[in-house]
Design an enzyme around this catalytic site. Structure first.
Site, PDB file in Angstrom:
ATOM      1  N   GLY A  46      -6.299  -6.745  27.947  1.00  0.00           N
ATOM      2  CA  GLY A  46      -7.714  -5.659  27.344  1.00  0.00           C
ATOM      3  C   GLY A  46      -7.028  -4.327  27.840  1.00  0.00           C
ATOM      4  O   GLY A  46      -6.088  -3.791  28.705  1.00  0.00           O
ATOM      5  N   GLN A  51      -7.302   3.430  33.418  1.00  0.00           N
ATOM      6  CA  GLN A  51      -6.054   3.116  33.470  1.00  0.00           C
ATOM      7  C   GLN A  51      -5.211   3.614  32.652  1.00  0.00           C
ATOM      8  O   GLN A  51      -4.087   3.988  32.853  1.00  0.00           O
ATOM      9  CB  GLN A  51      -6.532   1.282  32.921  1.00  0.00           C
ATOM     10  N   CYS A  94      -3.133  -7.914  36.053  1.00  0.00           N
ATOM     11  CA  CYS A  94      -3.979  -6.301  35.495  1.00  0.00           C
ATOM     12  C   CYS A  94      -2.243  -5.862  34.999  1.00  0.00           C
ATOM     13  O   CYS A  94      -1.671  -5.662  36.155  1.00  0.00           O
ATOM     14  CB  CYS A  94      -4.986  -6.160  36.804  1.00  0.00           C
ATOM     15  N   LEU A  95      -3.124  -5.131  34.152  1.00  0.00           N
ATOM     16  CA  LEU A  95      -1.760  -3.976  34.062  1.00  0.00           C
ATOM     17  C   LEU A  95      -1.048  -2.743  35.113  1.00  0.00           C
ATOM     18  O   LEU A  95      -0.291  -2.073  35.114  1.00  0.00           O
ATOM     19  CB  LEU A  95      -2.211  -3.160  32.661  1.00  0.00           C
ATOM     20  N   HIS A 136     -14.078  -8.310  33.552  1.00  0.00           N
ATOM     21  CA  HIS A 136     -12.684  -7.604  34.405  1.00  0.00           C
ATOM     22  C   HIS A 136     -12.596  -5.468  33.961  1.00  0.00           C
ATOM     23  O   HIS A 136     -12.094  -4.882  34.866  1.00  0.00           O
ATOM     24  CB  HIS A 136     -11.307  -8.209  33.713  1.00  0.00           C
ATOM     25  N   GLU A 137     -12.809  -5.240  32.893  1.00  0.00           N
ATOM     26  CA  GLU A 137     -12.383  -4.176  32.186  1.00  0.00           C
ATOM     27  C   GLU A 137     -14.378  -3.086  32.803  1.00  0.00           C
ATOM     28  O   GLU A 137     -13.875  -1.873  33.051  1.00  0.00           O
ATOM     29  CB  GLU A 137     -12.668  -3.892  30.757  1.00  0.00           C
ATOM     30  N   HIS A 140     -13.370  -2.109  36.389  1.00  0.00           N
ATOM     31  CA  HIS A 140     -12.751  -1.298  36.490  1.00  0.00           C
ATOM     32  C   HIS A 140     -13.263   0.177  36.169  1.00  0.00           C
ATOM     33  O   HIS A 140     -12.822   1.653  36.462  1.00  0.00           O
ATOM     34  CB  HIS A 140     -11.202  -0.850  35.029  1.00  0.00           C
TER      35      HIS A 140
HETATM   36  O1  GNR Z   1      -4.063  -8.117  30.131  1.00  0.00           O
HETATM   37  C1  GNR Z   1      -4.403  -8.403  30.973  1.00  0.00           C
HETATM   38  N1  GNR Z   1      -4.611 -10.023  30.819  1.00  0.00           N
HETATM   39  C2  GNR Z   1      -6.192 -10.343  31.991  1.00  0.00           C
HETATM   40  C3  GNR Z   1      -6.207 -11.603  31.895  1.00  0.00           C
HETATM   41  C4  GNR Z   1      -6.898 -12.046  32.536  1.00  0.00           C
HETATM   42  C5  GNR Z   1      -8.344 -11.483  33.142  1.00  0.00           C
HETATM   43  C6  GNR Z   1      -8.154 -10.502  32.666  1.00  0.00           C
HETATM   44  C7  GNR Z   1      -7.078  -9.256  31.738  1.00  0.00           C
HETATM   45  S1  GNR Z   1      -6.928  -7.735  31.828  1.00  0.00           S
HETATM   46  C8  GNR Z   1      -5.335  -7.413  31.514  1.00  0.00           C
HETATM   47  C9  GNR Z   1      -5.239  -6.322  31.257  1.00  0.00           C
HETATM   48  C10 GNR Z   1      -5.754  -5.117  32.403  1.00  0.00           C
HETATM   49  O2  GNR Z   1      -6.269  -5.231  33.134  1.00  0.00           O
HETATM   50  N2  GNR Z   1      -6.914  -4.485  32.253  1.00  0.00           N
HETATM   51  O3  GNR Z   1      -7.899  -3.923  33.080  1.00  0.00           O
HETATM   52 NI    NI Z   2      -7.268  -4.726  35.060  1.00  0.00          NI
END
Ligand code: GNR
Ligand code: NI
Length: 177
Positions: A46, A51, A94-95, A136-137, A140
């Site tokens: 995601g 980001q 999270c990236l 999660h997104e 953000h």
């Molecule tokens: O790549 C991602 N893996 C992930 C694993 C578990 C829960 C959420 C994520 S999102 C993350 C990429 C990211 O930072 N998206 O904002």
């Molecule tokens: Ni993230």
């Protein structure tokens, strides 16, 4: 399509609330395509527009497995319209917080209303890792990071580690300049 740089903690942009998109036009479709390319290259499942420095309510995700056909999703102005009482726990990363993983509890199922890349209203019902990823997104887009769900001790530890890394990278770039 082009890949865009991913912002990392403690970049203040990651803590801002993103603005709604008022029209899903070619500019927004280019942002979506760039985000998908950036997400696949990372690789991640995601990515939210803040980001890559765009404070707009746009997210992409793809939870297909490596051996399957890709299933890219792009959501503009997403709104959670329902969430289950049932919770589930996933190990999240999270990236923007590289190489740090922790278990986070979130609603197990969600319904989300959004605009697709054509500007049409759609609804998605998600569970499993897709539900976790979409939540999660959407966080953000509101300046919220998964470390905000951890204990203060863990959050402070990781925040300080990234602040220190940033100071070091900054001092190095000054020497080289
Ligand atoms: O790549 C991602 N893996 C992930 C694993 C578990 C829960 C959420 C994520 S999102 C993350 C990429 C990211 O930072 N998206 O904002
Ligand atoms: Ni993230």
């Amino acid at each position: 399509m082009s890949k865009r740089p991913i912002l990392v903690l403690p970049d203040p942009v990651l803590r801002k609330v993103a603005d709604p998109v008022d029209s899903v036009d070619d500019r927004v479709r280019t942002l979506i395509d760039d985000m998908l390319e950036t997400m696949y290259a990372a690789p991640g499942i995601g990515l939210a527009a803040p980001q890559v420095g765009a404070l707009e309510r746009v997210l992409v995700c793809d939870v297909s497995h490596n051996d399957e056909e890709k299933r890219p999703l792009a959501l503009v102005n997403p709104e959670i319209t329902w969430q289950s009482e049932e919770m589930s726990v996933h190990n999240e990363g999270c990236l923007s917080i590289p190489e740090y993983y922790e278990e986070v509890e979130r609603p197990a199922q969600v319904s989300i209303r959004y605009l697709d890349r054509e500007g049409r209203t759609q609804v998605i019902d998600a569970d499993g890792i897709l539900a976790t990823c979409l939540q999660h997104e959407i966080d953000h887009l509101n300046g919220v990071l998964f470390i905000d769900y951890l204990s203060r001790l863990k959050r402070d530890r990781i925040t300080k580690k990234f602040a220190k890394q940033a100071r070091y990278a900054d001092s190095k770039s000054k020497i080289l300049a």
